[in-house]
Design a protein around this motif. Sequence first.
Motif, PDB file in Angstrom:
ATOM      1  N   ARG A 183      44.441  32.094  40.531  1.00 33.35           N
ATOM      2  CA  ARG A 183      43.025  31.896  40.221  1.00 33.35           C
ATOM      3  C   ARG A 183      42.901  30.617  39.398  1.00 33.35           C
ATOM      4  N   SER A 184      42.087  29.688  39.880  1.00 33.16           N
ATOM      5  CA  SER A 184      41.902  28.442  39.144  1.00 33.16           C
ATOM      6  C   SER A 184      41.010  28.684  37.930  1.00 33.16           C
ATOM      7  N   ASP A 185      41.253  27.931  36.867  1.00 34.27           N
ATOM      8  CA  ASP A 185      40.478  28.087  35.642  1.00 34.27           C
ATOM      9  C   ASP A 185      39.015  27.727  35.830  1.00 34.27           C
ATOM     10  N   ASP A 186      38.717  26.883  36.835  1.00 34.53           N
ATOM     11  CA  ASP A 186      37.324  26.524  37.086  1.00 34.53           C
ATOM     12  C   ASP A 186      36.637  27.495  38.045  1.00 34.53           C
ATOM     13  N   SER A 187      37.348  28.583  38.403  1.00 39.39           N
ATOM     14  CA  SER A 187      36.818  29.643  39.282  1.00 39.39           C
ATOM     15  C   SER A 187      36.482  29.158  40.682  1.00 39.39           C
ATOM     16  N   ALA A 188      36.974  27.993  41.060  1.00 46.52           N
ATOM     17  CA  ALA A 188      36.660  27.445  42.377  1.00 46.52           C
ATOM     18  C   ALA A 188      37.603  27.933  43.468  1.00 46.52           C
ATOM     19  N   THR A 189      38.829  28.336  43.089  1.00 46.59           N
ATOM     20  CA  THR A 189      39.843  28.648  44.086  1.00 46.59           C
ATOM     21  C   THR A 189      40.589  29.926  43.744  1.00 46.59           C
ATOM     22  N   PHE A 190      40.784  30.741  44.780  1.00 48.34           N
ATOM     23  CA  PHE A 190      41.537  31.990  44.651  1.00 48.34           C
ATOM     24  C   PHE A 190      42.439  32.126  45.872  1.00 48.34           C
ATOM     25  N   VAL A 191      43.700  32.512  45.629  1.00 50.12           N
ATOM     26  CA  VAL A 191      44.645  32.758  46.712  1.00 50.12           C
ATOM     27  C   VAL A 191      45.428  34.022  46.381  1.00 50.12           C
ATOM     28  N   GLN A 192      45.645  34.864  47.388  1.00 52.65           N
ATOM     29  CA  GLN A 192      46.488  36.046  47.224  1.00 52.65           C
ATOM     30  C   GLN A 192      47.302  36.247  48.485  1.00 52.65           C
ATOM     31  N   VAL A 193      48.617  36.413  48.330  1.00 59.26           N
ATOM     32  CA  VAL A 193      49.478  36.682  49.482  1.00 59.26           C
ATOM     33  C   VAL A 193      50.442  37.807  49.146  1.00 59.26           C
ATOM     34  N   ASP A 194      50.791  38.559  50.164  1.00 59.61           N
ATOM     35  CA  ASP A 194      51.790  39.621  50.086  1.00 59.61           C
ATOM     36  C   ASP A 194      52.627  39.496  51.343  1.00 59.61           C
ATOM     37  N   ALA A 195      53.906  39.125  51.200  1.00 58.43           N
ATOM     38  CA  ALA A 195      54.729  38.824  52.366  1.00 58.43           C
ATOM     39  C   ALA A 195      56.128  39.398  52.211  1.00 58.43           C
ATOM     40  N   HIS A 196      56.762  39.669  53.352  1.00 62.52           N
ATOM     41  CA  HIS A 196      58.140  40.154  53.411  1.00 62.52           C
ATOM     42  C   HIS A 196      58.948  39.222  54.302  1.00 62.52           C
TER      43      HIS A 196
ATOM     44  N   VAL B 121      46.707  38.220  53.277  1.00 60.82           N
ATOM     45  CA  VAL B 121      46.451  36.881  52.754  1.00 60.82           C
ATOM     46  C   VAL B 121      44.960  36.738  52.527  1.00 60.82           C
ATOM     47  N   ARG B 122      44.603  36.213  51.360  1.00 60.96           N
ATOM     48  CA  ARG B 122      43.218  35.906  51.033  1.00 60.96           C
ATOM     49  C   ARG B 122      43.161  34.497  50.461  1.00 60.96           C
ATOM     50  N   SER B 123      42.113  33.780  50.817  1.00 67.02           N
ATOM     51  CA  SER B 123      41.944  32.409  50.341  1.00 67.02           C
ATOM     52  C   SER B 123      40.460  32.111  50.242  1.00 67.02           C
TER      53      SER B 123
END
Length: 261
Positions: free
Chosen positions: A133-146, A203-205
């Motif tokens: 999560r960016s401090d400026d709230s502009a960008t979020f990414v979440q991944v879960d991978a194997h 994956v979320r972006s």
Amino acid sequence: MMTIAPTMHGLIDRRILVNFRVQPDVIRKILPSYFRPKLVKGWAMAGICLIRLKSIRPRHFPTLCGMTSENAAHRIAVEWDENGFTREGVFIPRRDTSSALQAFAGGRFFPGVHHVATFEVAEEDDEFRLEMRSDDSATFVQVDAHRASKLPATSIFASLDEASEFFARGSVGYSATRNPNCCDGLELFTSRWEVEPLDMQSVRSSFFDDLNQFPKGSIHFDCALLMQNIEHEWHVLPSIEHKNHLKGGCNEYGRLTAPYP
């Protein structure tokens, strides 16, 4: 006038490339005019590079001087014309980092504007979970991978070797700067190039999930790749600028290349 930044050396401790295939017309709207999307079987390729760098320092400095950081870069595979030749690499509209020092230096003393972000990482031998999560709230990414034994059956690439070759050619990266008509350049040199496939559980972006930029049906997850424990260097490249805006001067690091057609 700023001096040219030094070559930086270190270790890619972990690098995950999350890749999407995108309709070319959608990607063209995001690119500076001097770039065009590099196509694979009629699709543009874009994605997120999630990389943990260790012992990053100017070349020839001792390891103890190095720093560690988590980083995220949103990337688009591109081509452009230079001195009569077609070149290829990636355009990077957004960079985020866990390092406040790296964010301060980026775009000032080293190419590429970086934004400060918080990273939460949980890794085991075969599992990788990361949230940014960016401090400026502009960008979020979440991944879960194997770890996986092969690419998804839905991937546009026929084999891991084909995917590996494509992304290896994306070693040159041009990052967006505070000047919208100018991009800063870096080239990645690695001691070896070795990737393995990942099975992406989720994956979320905020960037690629934005329906205003990527309408439904225009973008599809393609594949994810993993690299680990690879020595590397970052070499500074000349900046590039749109020829219609030369008056403003692309003077980061005191460089200006010839105008592009």
